[in-house]
Design a protein around this motif. Structure first.
Motif, PDB file in Angstrom:
ATOM      1  N   TRP A  10     110.546 -51.387  23.996  1.00  0.00           N
ATOM      2  CA  TRP A  10     109.251 -50.918  24.476  1.00  0.00           C
ATOM      3  C   TRP A  10     109.027 -49.446  24.181  1.00  0.00           C
ATOM      4  O   TRP A  10     107.972 -48.906  24.431  1.00  0.00           O
ATOM      5  N   MET A  11     110.014 -48.771  23.685  1.00  0.00           N
ATOM      6  CA  MET A  11     109.833 -47.378  23.294  1.00  0.00           C
ATOM      7  C   MET A  11     110.551 -47.127  21.986  1.00  0.00           C
ATOM      8  O   MET A  11     111.457 -47.877  21.603  1.00  0.00           O
ATOM      9  N   GLU A  12     110.140 -46.096  21.277  1.00  0.00           N
ATOM     10  CA  GLU A  12     110.756 -45.790  20.004  1.00  0.00           C
ATOM     11  C   GLU A  12     112.186 -45.296  20.203  1.00  0.00           C
ATOM     12  O   GLU A  12     112.549 -44.770  21.241  1.00  0.00           O
ATOM     13  N   GLY A  13     112.978 -45.457  19.196  1.00  0.00           N
ATOM     14  CA  GLY A  13     114.363 -45.003  19.278  1.00  0.00           C
ATOM     15  C   GLY A  13     115.335 -46.137  19.069  1.00  0.00           C
ATOM     16  O   GLY A  13     114.954 -47.307  19.002  1.00  0.00           O
ATOM     17  N   ASN A  14     116.594 -45.786  18.967  1.00  0.00           N
ATOM     18  CA  ASN A  14     117.644 -46.769  18.713  1.00  0.00           C
ATOM     19  C   ASN A  14     118.160 -47.339  20.021  1.00  0.00           C
ATOM     20  O   ASN A  14     119.315 -47.144  20.379  1.00  0.00           O
ATOM     21  N   VAL A  15     117.279 -48.039  20.750  1.00  0.00           N
ATOM     22  CA  VAL A  15     117.643 -48.599  22.044  1.00  0.00           C
ATOM     23  C   VAL A  15     118.122 -50.030  21.861  1.00  0.00           C
ATOM     24  O   VAL A  15     117.380 -50.892  21.394  1.00  0.00           O
ATOM     25  N   GLY A  16     119.361 -50.300  22.225  1.00  0.00           N
ATOM     26  CA  GLY A  16     119.912 -51.639  22.140  1.00  0.00           C
ATOM     27  C   GLY A  16     120.082 -52.234  23.521  1.00  0.00           C
ATOM     28  O   GLY A  16     119.466 -51.788  24.495  1.00  0.00           O
ATOM     29  N   SER A  17     120.913 -53.241  23.629  1.00  0.00           N
ATOM     30  CA  SER A  17     121.190 -53.883  24.914  1.00  0.00           C
ATOM     31  C   SER A  17     122.663 -54.240  24.979  1.00  0.00           C
ATOM     32  O   SER A  17     123.336 -54.368  23.953  1.00  0.00           O
ATOM     33  N   ILE A  18     123.159 -54.380  26.207  1.00  0.00           N
ATOM     34  CA  ILE A  18     124.538 -54.814  26.432  1.00  0.00           C
ATOM     35  C   ILE A  18     124.484 -56.300  26.754  1.00  0.00           C
ATOM     36  O   ILE A  18     123.937 -56.692  27.785  1.00  0.00           O
ATOM     37  N   ASN A  19     124.991 -57.131  25.878  1.00  0.00           N
ATOM     38  CA  ASN A  19     124.904 -58.581  26.029  1.00  0.00           C
ATOM     39  C   ASN A  19     126.249 -59.167  26.441  1.00  0.00           C
ATOM     40  O   ASN A  19     127.284 -58.806  25.886  1.00  0.00           O
ATOM     41  N   VAL A  20     126.180 -60.084  27.410  1.00  0.00           N
ATOM     42  CA  VAL A  20     127.375 -60.796  27.883  1.00  0.00           C
ATOM     43  C   VAL A  20     127.199 -62.263  27.521  1.00  0.00           C
ATOM     44  O   VAL A  20     126.248 -62.913  27.980  1.00  0.00           O
ATOM     45  N   SER A  21     128.068 -62.808  26.689  1.00  0.00           N
ATOM     46  CA  SER A  21     127.933 -64.182  26.206  1.00  0.00           C
ATOM     47  C   SER A  21     129.194 -64.978  26.458  1.00  0.00           C
ATOM     48  O   SER A  21     130.303 -64.429  26.459  1.00  0.00           O
ATOM     49  N   ASN A  22     129.004 -66.291  26.680  1.00  0.00           N
ATOM     50  CA  ASN A  22     130.113 -67.214  26.860  1.00  0.00           C
ATOM     51  C   ASN A  22     130.675 -67.584  25.489  1.00  0.00           C
ATOM     52  O   ASN A  22     129.949 -68.062  24.619  1.00  0.00           O
ATOM     53  N   ILE A  23     131.950 -67.365  25.289  1.00  0.00           N
ATOM     54  CA  ILE A  23     132.560 -67.583  23.978  1.00  0.00           C
ATOM     55  C   ILE A  23     132.577 -69.056  23.589  1.00  0.00           C
ATOM     56  O   ILE A  23     132.417 -69.401  22.411  1.00  0.00           O
ATOM     57  N   LEU A  24     132.737 -69.955  24.552  1.00  0.00           N
ATOM     58  CA  LEU A  24     132.845 -71.384  24.227  1.00  0.00           C
ATOM     59  C   LEU A  24     131.497 -72.055  24.016  1.00  0.00           C
ATOM     60  O   LEU A  24     131.394 -73.017  23.266  1.00  0.00           O
ATOM     61  N   THR A  25     130.444 -71.553  24.668  1.00  0.00           N
ATOM     62  CA  THR A  25     129.121 -72.178  24.533  1.00  0.00           C
ATOM     63  C   THR A  25     128.159 -71.369  23.678  1.00  0.00           C
ATOM     64  O   THR A  25     127.173 -71.914  23.175  1.00  0.00           O
ATOM     65  N   GLY A  26     128.405 -70.087  23.537  1.00  0.00           N
ATOM     66  CA  GLY A  26     127.499 -69.231  22.785  1.00  0.00           C
ATOM     67  C   GLY A  26     126.292 -68.770  23.573  1.00  0.00           C
ATOM     68  O   GLY A  26     125.455 -68.030  23.051  1.00  0.00           O
ATOM     69  N   LYS A  27     126.181 -69.198  24.846  1.00  0.00           N
ATOM     70  CA  LYS A  27     125.038 -68.841  25.671  1.00  0.00           C
ATOM     71  C   LYS A  27     125.145 -67.394  26.144  1.00  0.00           C
ATOM     72  O   LYS A  27     126.218 -66.926  26.511  1.00  0.00           O
ATOM     73  N   CYS A  28     124.008 -66.714  26.166  1.00  0.00           N
ATOM     74  CA  CYS A  28     123.952 -65.371  26.724  1.00  0.00           C
ATOM     75  C   CYS A  28     123.802 -65.510  28.235  1.00  0.00           C
ATOM     76  O   CYS A  28     122.794 -66.001  28.734  1.00  0.00           O
ATOM     77  N   VAL A  29     124.804 -65.102  28.997  1.00  0.00           N
ATOM     78  CA  VAL A  29     124.796 -65.293  30.446  1.00  0.00           C
ATOM     79  C   VAL A  29     124.191 -64.105  31.176  1.00  0.00           C
ATOM     80  O   VAL A  29     123.779 -64.223  32.329  1.00  0.00           O
ATOM     81  N   ALA A  30     124.138 -62.955  30.518  1.00  0.00           N
ATOM     82  CA  ALA A  30     123.530 -61.775  31.150  1.00  0.00           C
ATOM     83  C   ALA A  30     123.250 -60.743  30.074  1.00  0.00           C
ATOM     84  O   ALA A  30     123.883 -60.726  29.013  1.00  0.00           O
ATOM     85  N   LYS A  31     122.270 -59.889  30.378  1.00  0.00           N
ATOM     86  CA  LYS A  31     121.909 -58.841  29.429  1.00  0.00           C
ATOM     87  C   LYS A  31     121.449 -57.612  30.195  1.00  0.00           C
ATOM     88  O   LYS A  31     120.662 -57.706  31.140  1.00  0.00           O
ATOM     89  N   ILE A  32     121.958 -56.474  29.797  1.00  0.00           N
ATOM     90  CA  ILE A  32     121.500 -55.212  30.355  1.00  0.00           C
ATOM     91  C   ILE A  32     120.634 -54.544  29.300  1.00  0.00           C
ATOM     92  O   ILE A  32     121.117 -54.133  28.245  1.00  0.00           O
ATOM     93  N   ASN A  33     119.321 -54.489  29.561  1.00  0.00           N
ATOM     94  CA  ASN A  33     118.419 -53.844  28.617  1.00  0.00           C
ATOM     95  C   ASN A  33     117.544 -52.826  29.339  1.00  0.00           C
ATOM     96  O   ASN A  33     117.613 -52.677  30.564  1.00  0.00           O
ATOM     97  N   ALA A  34     116.739 -52.115  28.593  1.00  0.00           N
ATOM     98  CA  ALA A  34     115.945 -51.027  29.172  1.00  0.00           C
ATOM     99  C   ALA A  34     114.976 -51.530  30.220  1.00  0.00           C
ATOM    100  O   ALA A  34     114.794 -50.905  31.271  1.00  0.00           O
ATOM    101  N   THR A  35     114.352 -52.681  29.967  1.00  0.00           N
ATOM    102  CA  THR A  35     113.338 -53.180  30.895  1.00  0.00           C
ATOM    103  C   THR A  35     113.948 -53.651  32.198  1.00  0.00           C
ATOM    104  O   THR A  35     113.551 -53.213  33.284  1.00  0.00           O
ATOM    105  N   SER A  36     114.933 -54.524  32.122  1.00  0.00           N
ATOM    106  CA  SER A  36     115.505 -55.093  33.346  1.00  0.00           C
ATOM    107  C   SER A  36     116.254 -54.041  34.151  1.00  0.00           C
ATOM    108  O   SER A  36     116.156 -53.979  35.371  1.00  0.00           O
ATOM    109  N   SER A  37     117.006 -53.164  33.475  1.00  0.00           N
ATOM    110  CA  SER A  37     117.761 -52.153  34.195  1.00  0.00           C
ATOM    111  C   SER A  37     116.858 -51.110  34.819  1.00  0.00           C
ATOM    112  O   SER A  37     117.144 -50.571  35.875  1.00  0.00           O
ATOM    113  N   SER A  38     115.708 -50.821  34.172  1.00  0.00           N
ATOM    114  CA  SER A  38     114.768 -49.871  34.749  1.00  0.00           C
ATOM    115  C   SER A  38     114.157 -50.428  36.022  1.00  0.00           C
ATOM    116  O   SER A  38     113.937 -49.701  36.990  1.00  0.00           O
ATOM    117  N   ALA A  39     113.884 -51.746  36.021  1.00  0.00           N
ATOM    118  CA  ALA A  39     113.343 -52.367  37.231  1.00  0.00           C
ATOM    119  C   ALA A  39     114.337 -52.259  38.375  1.00  0.00           C
ATOM    120  O   ALA A  39     113.965 -51.977  39.519  1.00  0.00           O
TER     121      ALA A  39
END
Length: 474
Positions: free
Chosen positions: A388-417
């Motif tokens: 949502w803003m310019e710059g090299n903003v990424g996210s911290i992703n937590v994924s299950n190795i056996l299923t490949g599903k993303c179980v949680a994500k820390i990004n600018a929008t959710s963490s700001s809330a």
């Protein structure tokens, strides 16, 4: 891959420089759905590895409520010994983070290493005990609760690796000079190296001057045995064994498997190669040998019975790095920002749905695999709606190795809330570390260069190119 260590991963090799350089839901009222909790508890009781099942199903709750809570900045000359001021002449990125016993260590590209106390939120000390010491890497030795630092020195033209072991308790007291030197008899100049193997509890050193490999006990640093053979080109460590790779001939490569405990030879054999084709990699995992040559199929050899299977080169392309998952009998490959999970039948087990790595060149300092080897935590490219803003903003992703599903994500929008909620009331943060605004959260997620997950405290630590260390916690 160099640097094979994070949580449930094997070990770490540091090479001397060639030249001197330095599933439940949370209701609106904040309570957790009781039915989901019951299912989680049931799965913990009936699973063959109950603690792992419980950890897996509760992973979303462990990470989804994380927010940015603290920021540490080492760049403060007024609180730094004058002898270390040259390290602070310009900001440099955080290249490695290690945490143990409520102490967080941040290693910077300049070679400076700082220790922070997570209980008091204060900087304890620097690990550099003399002005010309440039620390290259860190390793936490869980066998004796100590931190091993690997350094080079200006007085030696930064050419030789020196290792030092310091008890965490001494560091907590602000006494980093209370440690002692390791492997002083070894000349660890390029291409010499030291490799710490957490799985087997061993240390492997290579002295290039006399072409001698030595194996030490990681518990007490006693030398166990040595290998003196100038024809050995490389050594690969696997649980219980080591693979000695010799200089190839035109049509084959000689290999030897030895016991890592005492060096006893277990098997000697040759592996046929395609002539005039470069060897991309040779890797050993228990009884499986993985061999890949340029533009050829992946070969998986069972060294017990010489059984051989191949995986088409169009299905398995040469990765930039490997991580072996000893608990699950699987291995991870990294290629073009993509992570994949394979078994030793050459079958693709998992492709991740939302786990595109930020850095194209895989570096385990930006990846953490939990000790149960069920989750991978990485700094990833954010989805378009998150940017949502310019710059090299990424996210911290937590994924299950056996299923490949993303179980949680820390990004600018959710963490700001979360930060906004915390700021509006009910905040448990200390006043000296007030809740951070949305822009600060985005800045903390910009250009992350190192990442570590403290499983005991359930906290994620990240460092960025500006030399700032951030804490993501519940």
């Amino acid at each position: 891959m160099e640097g094979r260590r994070r949580g449930g991963v094997s070990g770490r090799r540091i090479v001397a420089s060639k030249r001197g350089s330095g599933n439940g839901s949370i209701n609106g009222n904040g309570s957790i759905n009781n039915i989901s909790v019951l299912k989680k508890l049931q799965s913990r009781e009936i699973c063959s590895k109950p603690h792992r099942a419980f950890a897996s199903v509760t992973a979303p709750h462990r990470f989804r409520t994380m927010r940015l809570t603290h920021q540490y900045d080492t760049h403060d000359p007024s609180k730094t010994p004058s002898s270390l001021w040259p390290f602070l002449m310009k900001r440099t990125k955080v290249v490695e983070i290690v945490a143990a016993k409520n102490v967080v260590f941040a290693l910077y590209h300049s070679g400076l290493c700082a220790a922070f106390n997570r209980e008091t939120d204060e900087r304890i000390c620097f690990l550099n005990i003399c002005p010309d010491e440039v620390i290259r890497s860190l390793f936490y030795n869980k066998n004796n609760d100590s931190l091993i630092s690997v350094s080079v020195y200006a007085s030696e033209n930064f050419s030789s690796l020196k290792c030092r072991s310091t008890k965490i308790e001494y560091i907590r007291r602000g006494k980093p000079d209370a440690g002692f030197s390791l492997f002083q008899s070894e000349s660890l100049k390029w291409p010499g190296f030291v490799e710490f193997d957490d799985v087997n509890g061993k240390v492997l050193t290579y002295s290039a001057e006399d072409s001698i490999y030595k194996v030490f006990d990681l518990k007490n640093y006693t030398m166990l045995y040595s290998i003196s053979d100038r024809n050995v080109q490389e050594i690969k460590i696997s649980p219980g064994i080591m693979l000695l790779i010799y200089n190839r001939t035109s049509g084959h490569i000689p290999l030897k498997i030895i016991s890592i405990e005492d060096g006893t030879v277990l098997k000697v054999f040759n592996h046929l190669l395609h002539r005039n084709k470069k060897v991309d990699f040779i890797e050993q995992f228990n009884e499986k040998l993985l061999v890949k040559q340029e533009n050829e199929n992946l070969q998986i050899l069972d060294v017990r019975n010489a059984g051989l299977m191949e995986v088409s080169r169009t299905e398995f392309m040469t990765p930039s790095a490997f991580i072996f998952l000893y608990e699950n009998q699987l291995f991870l490959t990294f290629r073009n920002r993509t992570v994949s999970v394979w078994n030793f039948r050459g079958e693709l087990v998992t492709s991740f749905e939302d786990h595109q790595l930020w850095h194209p060149d895989c570096n385990t300092n930006n990846i953490y695999i939990t000790s149960d080897q069920d989750l991978i935590i990485s700094y990833c490219r954010a989805e378009s709606e998150d940017q949502w803003m310019e710059g090299n903003v990424g996210s911290i992703n937590v994924s299950n190795i056996l299923t490949g599903k993303c179980v949680a994500k820390i990004n600018a929008t959710s963490s700001s809330a979360k930060a906004d909620e915390c700021r509006s009331g009910g905040c448990s943060c200390k006043q000296s570390h007030s809740c951070l605004l949305r822009s600060s959260v985005a800045e903390a997620l910009e250009d992350i260069t190192a990442l570590f997950y403290d499983e005991d405290r359930n906290e994620i630590y990240t460092g960025n190119r500006h030399g700032l260390l951030h804490v993501w916690s519940n």
